[in-house]
Design a protein around this motif. Structure first.
Motif, mmCIF file in Angstrom:
data_model
loop_
_atom_site.group_PDB
_atom_site.id
_atom_site.type_symbol
_atom_site.label_atom_id
_atom_site.label_comp_id
_atom_site.label_asym_id
_atom_site.label_seq_id
_atom_site.Cartn_x
_atom_site.Cartn_y
_atom_site.Cartn_z
ATOM 1 N N THR A 99 0.762 -1.178 0.043
ATOM 2 C CA THR A 99 0.078 -0.253 0.031
ATOM 3 C C THR A 99 0.871 1.227 -0.068
ATOM 4 O OG1 THR A 99 -1.775 -1.071 1.185
ATOM 5 C CG2 THR A 99 -1.698 1.395 1.267
ATOM 6 N N LEU A 124 -5.824 6.247 -2.305
ATOM 7 C CA LEU A 124 -6.254 6.153 -0.718
ATOM 8 C C LEU A 124 -7.705 5.085 -1.044
ATOM 9 C CD1 LEU A 124 -5.876 9.907 0.548
ATOM 10 C CD2 LEU A 124 -4.553 7.792 1.274
ATOM 11 N N ALA A 127 -6.711 1.905 -1.247
ATOM 12 C CA ALA A 127 -6.060 1.403 0.012
ATOM 13 C C ALA A 127 -7.282 1.051 1.212
ATOM 14 C CB ALA A 127 -5.145 2.150 0.707
ATOM 15 N N THR A 129 -9.339 3.240 2.476
ATOM 16 C CA THR A 129 -9.518 4.235 3.296
ATOM 17 C C THR A 129 -11.061 4.561 3.528
ATOM 18 O OG1 THR A 129 -7.449 4.991 2.669
ATOM 19 C CG2 THR A 129 -8.939 6.604 3.627
ATOM 20 N N THR A 134 -10.962 9.491 2.924
ATOM 21 C CA THR A 134 -10.538 10.007 1.920
ATOM 22 C C THR A 134 -10.640 11.653 1.703
ATOM 23 O OG1 THR A 134 -10.529 7.695 0.909
ATOM 24 C CG2 THR A 134 -9.832 9.855 -0.607
ATOM 25 N N LEU A 164 -2.819 11.526 8.577
ATOM 26 C CA LEU A 164 -3.151 10.552 8.954
ATOM 27 C C LEU A 164 -2.973 10.143 10.534
ATOM 28 C CD1 LEU A 164 -4.391 7.847 7.982
ATOM 29 C CD2 LEU A 164 -2.229 7.114 7.118
ATOM 30 N N LYS A 341 -4.294 -3.771 3.089
ATOM 31 C CA LYS A 341 -4.118 -2.583 2.627
ATOM 32 C C LYS A 341 -4.117 -1.385 3.613
ATOM 33 C CE LYS A 341 -6.467 -3.644 -1.582
ATOM 34 N NZ LYS A 341 -7.557 -3.446 -2.479
ATOM 35 N N GLY A 343 -5.813 0.833 4.985
ATOM 36 C CA GLY A 343 -6.541 2.180 5.177
ATOM 37 C C GLY A 343 -7.717 2.071 5.770
ATOM 38 N N ALA A 346 -8.288 4.242 8.928
ATOM 39 C CA ALA A 346 -8.895 5.577 8.770
ATOM 40 C C ALA A 346 -10.168 5.692 8.610
ATOM 41 C CB ALA A 346 -7.804 6.284 7.447
#
Length: 382
Positions: A99, A124, A127, A129, A134, A164, A341, A343, A346
């Motif tokens: 990633t 993103l 990934a 997110t 994002t 992040l 990944k 993300g 997040a």
């Protein structure tokens, strides 16, 4: 590191049990009642073939909790070698490299323009997110670029790491042990997420910090789950409460009762893996929670969900479903070791910010560590 607030253990008392959750001798058990553990007695025995059961003279002779398998000896905890945290960071970076590389390529250009942000948005999203996180990260990044007057694309990556880390920081919370004796931790998760393995690793962490742990093999739904947890109990030389073919709520109730009577610091309850769409099984989890509360009115003190870092946005859906059903207090994110990944953390921070107590990158005991927002952001974007 763990946050420990030690208090004087309360004198164990027999909790008042509601008739709907615990059967009386004169009446059949109600729908939520755990099956009585009295038939098993309160036994202690070493692991291994040919082991014999010996009654504990300090325990009640009848009507007691489920059987307890006890190890022969408890070795001294092995301290972590120097540089262990750096070694952990190297493994985490390696796990998230795929990633990180895809995002890093965005910053190889020579201009900070709309094309760069469009490419970053795509990276993103790829990934895992999520749309909301994002958009939040892009808006925050543009603000930081403007405020710092950054002109080099390579420097933007550092600003993205800062953005992040700030987004993930609400997930950074220590696991507190010692406010209750025992601290009852209920662990849930879908099959294949690494739930039982994570319980074994967490047991090792707790034992290394001087905490006495009792395991509850309440995953009676999956074949060999009880045996798998027993292997971890042997490795960590801790006691385990289990019943072959027993009711999960009964095992949980007996474990909490035994943990209180024996002055254990922590009782870890392994529950059956299930999908959040299996409503009848989710109801079983709710039942376990209710029955645990009958054994200790303040319990469970922690309700953890183990999620597989490879499942992407489905992990967010699991967090929503289990949080709605059980009121989660924390997460353990596993398998951040090559294909994950990353993300999705997040997305969780943006939409359902349940604290992440631990993250894991492999099968070894040392591959589970406490979560740091800054470390994770650096590992993902380095």
């Amino acid at each position: 590191m763990f946050s420990f607030f030690k208090k004087k253990p309360p004198t164990p008392t027999e909790p008042a049990l509601a008739p709907e959750d615990v059967a009386s001798p004169a009446a059949p058990p109600a729908a939520d009642a755990p099956a009585s553990g009295g038939a098993f007695g309160w036994l202690r025995k070493p692991f291994g073939a040919g082991a014999t059961s010996v009654a504990d003279p300090a325990a009640p002779s009848a009507g007691a909790p489920a059987a307890i398998d006890a190890p022969l000896a408890v070795p001294e905890p092995t301290p972590k070698p120097g540089g262990a945290r750096q070694g952990w960071m190297d493994r985490l970076k390696s796990g998230l490299r795929k990633t990180g590389s895809s995002i890093a390529t965005v910053f190889t250009g020579t201009q900070i323009n709309d094309a760069l942000y469009d490419e970053l948005e795509e990276a993103l999203l790829m990934a895992d997110t999520g749309v909301k996180a994002t958009q939040h990260l892009l808006e925050d990044l543009k603000r930081r670029v403007k405020e710092t007057k950054t002109t080099e694309p390579a420097a933007v990556k550092g600003l993205l790491a800062d953005a992040l880390a700030d987004l993930l920081r609400p997930l950074e919370k220590p696991l507190v042990i010692g406010e209750h004796t025992p601290t009852v931790i209920m662990v849930a998760g879908v099959n294949g997420a690494g739930k039982t393995t994570s319980i074994g690793k967490l047991t090792k962490h707790l034992a290394d910090h001087g905490e006495s742990v009792l395991l509850a093999a309440a995953d009676t739904f999956r074949a060999a789950a009880r045996e798998q947890l027993g292997v971890w109990a042997t490795r960590n030389t801790v006691e385990i409460v289990s019943q072959e073919g027993g009711d999960p709520a009964a095992v949980s109730f007996d474990a909490v009762t035994a943990g209180r009577a024996r002055g254990k610091d922590v009782v870890l309850v392994d529950t059956a893996g299930r999908l959040p769409t299996q409503l009848h099984l989710m109801e079983e989890l709710k039942k376990i929670r209710r029955v645990v509360t009958k054994a200790d009115a303040s319990a469970p003190h922690e309700v953890l969900l183990v999620i597989d870092g490879n499942t992407g946005q489905n992990a967010l859906a699991q967090v929503r479903a289990f949080d709605d059903a059980l009121q989660l207090t924390g997460l353990i994110v596993t398998k951040l070791d090559g294909t994950a990944k990353g993300g999705v953390l997040a997305a969780i921070a943006q939409e359902r910010p349940v604290p992440v107590y631990f993250i894991g990158v492999g099968e070894k005991v040392e591959d589970l560590e406490t979560f740091s927002a800054r470390e994770f952001a650096q590992a993902l974007l380095t």
